[in-house]
Design a protein around this motif. Structure first.
Motif, short mmCIF file in Angstrom:
data_model
loop_
_atom_site.label_atom_id
_atom_site.label_comp_id
_atom_site.label_asym_id
_atom_site.label_seq_id
_atom_site.Cartn_x
_atom_site.Cartn_y
_atom_site.Cartn_z
N VAL A 168 -50.84 -28.47 -12.28
CA VAL A 168 -49.92 -27.82 -13.22
C VAL A 168 -48.72 -27.32 -12.42
N ILE A 169 -47.62 -28.03 -12.51
CA ILE A 169 -46.43 -27.75 -11.69
C ILE A 169 -45.44 -26.96 -12.53
N GLN A 170 -45.28 -25.69 -12.16
CA GLN A 170 -44.46 -24.80 -12.98
C GLN A 170 -43.26 -24.24 -12.21
N ASP A 171 -43.08 -24.73 -11.00
CA ASP A 171 -41.88 -24.38 -10.24
C ASP A 171 -41.83 -25.30 -9.05
N TYR A 172 -40.69 -25.34 -8.36
CA TYR A 172 -40.60 -26.13 -7.13
C TYR A 172 -41.00 -25.20 -5.99
N GLU A 173 -42.30 -25.15 -5.73
CA GLU A 173 -42.87 -24.12 -4.86
C GLU A 173 -42.37 -24.12 -3.41
N PRO A 174 -41.96 -25.26 -2.83
CA PRO A 174 -41.43 -25.17 -1.47
C PRO A 174 -40.24 -24.22 -1.35
N LEU A 175 -39.51 -24.01 -2.46
CA LEU A 175 -38.36 -23.11 -2.42
C LEU A 175 -38.77 -21.65 -2.29
N PHE A 176 -40.05 -21.36 -2.45
CA PHE A 176 -40.50 -19.98 -2.30
C PHE A 176 -40.44 -19.51 -0.84
N PHE A 200 -45.81 -31.03 -15.84
CA PHE A 200 -44.55 -30.36 -15.50
C PHE A 200 -44.08 -29.44 -16.62
N ASN A 201 -43.88 -28.19 -16.24
CA ASN A 201 -43.41 -27.18 -17.19
C ASN A 201 -41.89 -27.24 -17.26
N SER A 202 -41.38 -28.13 -18.09
CA SER A 202 -39.98 -28.32 -18.46
C SER A 202 -39.42 -29.62 -17.87
N SER A 203 -38.55 -30.22 -18.66
CA SER A 203 -37.88 -31.44 -18.22
C SER A 203 -36.91 -31.16 -17.09
N GLN A 204 -36.32 -29.95 -17.05
CA GLN A 204 -35.41 -29.61 -15.94
C GLN A 204 -36.15 -29.62 -14.61
N LEU A 205 -37.34 -29.01 -14.60
CA LEU A 205 -38.12 -28.98 -13.37
C LEU A 205 -38.55 -30.38 -12.97
N HIS A 206 -38.96 -31.20 -13.92
CA HIS A 206 -39.40 -32.56 -13.61
C HIS A 206 -38.25 -33.37 -13.02
N PHE A 208 -35.67 -32.20 -11.36
CA PHE A 208 -35.43 -31.70 -10.01
C PHE A 208 -36.47 -32.23 -9.04
N PHE A 209 -37.73 -32.22 -9.46
CA PHE A 209 -38.85 -32.72 -8.66
C PHE A 209 -38.59 -34.17 -8.23
N LEU A 322 -32.55 -13.19 -13.95
CA LEU A 322 -32.10 -14.13 -12.93
C LEU A 322 -33.30 -14.88 -12.34
N MET A 323 -33.04 -16.10 -11.89
CA MET A 323 -34.13 -16.92 -11.35
C MET A 323 -33.55 -17.96 -10.40
N ALA A 324 -33.92 -17.85 -9.12
CA ALA A 324 -33.49 -18.84 -8.12
C ALA A 324 -34.48 -19.99 -8.13
N SER A 325 -34.37 -20.83 -9.16
CA SER A 325 -35.35 -21.88 -9.36
C SER A 325 -34.83 -22.88 -10.39
N PRO A 326 -35.29 -24.14 -10.31
CA PRO A 326 -34.93 -25.10 -11.35
C PRO A 326 -35.76 -24.96 -12.62
#
Length: 420
Positions: A168-176, A200-206, A208-209, A322-326
């Motif tokens: 379940v991929i809900q963020d681009y975790e390497p950016l953490f 993938f939680n959202s088309s935007q995240l997918h 970016f992935f 605010l959110m530093a994430s795709p």
């Protein structure tokens, strides 16, 4: 205090500075992967019934923010659709087991809570019973790496090719993480070298992935939906809003950019004294009051009970998240749909502006940009107090009570794997 610390760092003699660094390094925590990565030992289970096993850090209700809830709901729904037995494996060492949140989510979809097994971690190398038809669901990057050993042992013991696991991929975790071994291992989880189906939680995240060059065996994409617990408050209809700015405040989570929130609010308070009668509150994680000037402070509401959070959203005029994430993030979507003019930032391919009339999508998180956007939102509200309730959503699936369409496809694909 931050200014004093910076002054000392700039003016400290080089030798003393190096000594301080050496002492700090001596007491520094080990690399994160040295804490969270571990092996599993397999205990063969001859039971031939299919089972889904969700591996998550904890079932503690206090940690049940949006991403955890989403993963649990997907898992439980798949168990209902496929008829598979349900098991949750916790990865943290928990002093006590509080399964109340799991039980409520299960009961909410008609699943007997007693049928959901919870296997707690009690040893450094947990022994896990594994069947030939077990399929594992990973919640985050280090769990995705940890379950590889179970999948390999399962294939070796029962024969055949490794079964796919779900992630379940809900963020681009390497950016953490800063560029480091931890960052690289989080990237490795997206290229696991085993059959992996990404949820993938959202088309935007997918998008970016995939732009980062990753490619999984299968990908299923779903868009965020309003949480079930918030729906009744939204369906109750508009009510009068107050002059309140609600911040999604989690100082402990770097990607929520709390230092930028503080600076933006201070500049807003200084440049726009005409809004001195506005309340400024923070929901998310508890923190001390944050002075923003002229005797005013950002007050913390902490993690609100769902009913209180819904009532706060209904009466809030302006939101700041605010959110530093795709990933789109849940709070700005909730704020906008509850009629708050909502300031949120763009990131790479992510731009929430087109998704709702109430979004004020800012290109950066400079203090002047945030302050100007806040002033713009306050001015619009004061000129037209019901403007937020007039805003239209362009996310048709967000308010749709039906479950995500991908679940039916995924359930069918899982049955094919179990029938092989």
């Amino acid at each position: 205090m931050p200014q004093l610390r910076e002054f000392i760092k700039r003016n400290m003699p080089t030798g003393l500075r190096n000594a301080v660094v050496d002492v700090r390094d001596l007491f520094a925590a080990p690399a994160l992967e040295d804490i969270v990565l571990h092996d599993y030992a397999l205990a063969p289970d001859a039971d031939a019934r299919p089972r889904l096993s969700l591996v998550i850090p904890s079932v503690d209700p206090a940690g049940a923010f949006g991403g955890v809830t989403t993963a649990i709901d997907i898992f439980l729904d798949l168990c209902v659709r496929t008829g598979a037995q349900a098991r949750i494996i916790t990865d943290d060492f928990e002093r006590r087991l509080d399964r109340s949140f799991i039980d409520r989510r299960a009961a909410g979809i008609g699943l007997d809570p007693a049928s959901v097994e919870i296997a707690r971690r009690t040893t450094e190398v947990p022994t896990i019973q594994v069947r030939s038809r077990d399929i594992f669901i990973a919640y985050n990057w280090y769990i995705a790496l940890n379950v590889r050993s179970l999948i390999d042992q399962q294939a070796a013991h029962f024969g055949g090719a490794p079964r796919p696991f779900l992630y379940v991929i809900q963020d681009y975790e390497p950016l953490f993480y800063r560029l480091s071994s931890t960052h690289m291992l989080a990237r490795l989880a997206f290229d696991p070298g085993r059959p992996c189906w990404g949820l993938f939680n959202s088309s935007q995240l997918h998008a970016f992935f995939e732009a980062q060059g990753h490619q999984l065996e299968h990908s299923y994409v779903f868009e965020p939906k309003i949480p079930r617990g918030l729906r009744p408050a939204l369906e109750a209809g508009p009510i009068a809003k107050t002059k309140r700015i609600l911040v999604y405040g989690r100082p402990q989570i770097p990607r929520n950019c709390f230092p930028a929130v503080e600076k933006g609010l201070r500049l807003w308070a200084a440049r726009y004294p005409q809004f001195a009668d506005w309340d400024v509150a923070s929901a998310g994680l508890t923190h001390k009051p944050v002075p923003i000037g002229a005797g005013r402070a950002l007050r913390s509401l902490g993690k609100l009970p769902l009913e209180d959070y819904a009532n706060t959203l209904r009466t809030t005029a302006v939101g700041l998240s605010l959110m530093a994430s795709p990933h789109p993030s849940y709070p700005p979507l909730e704020m906008a749909h509850f009629g708050a003019l909502t300031i949120t930032n763009r990131y790479a391919n992510k731009d929430l502006g087109p998704l709702h009339d109430n979004f004020i999508s800012i290109p950066d998180i400079d203090a002047a940009t945030i302050a100007h956007a806040l002033a713009q939102a306050c001015e619009r509200f004061e000129a037209e107090p019901d403007i937020g309730w007039q805003g239209k959503s362009r996310m048709p699936g967000y308010l749709d009570p039906a479950e995500w369409p991908f679940l039916s496809e995924l359930a069918s694909d899982l049955k094919v794997v179990w029938d092989r």
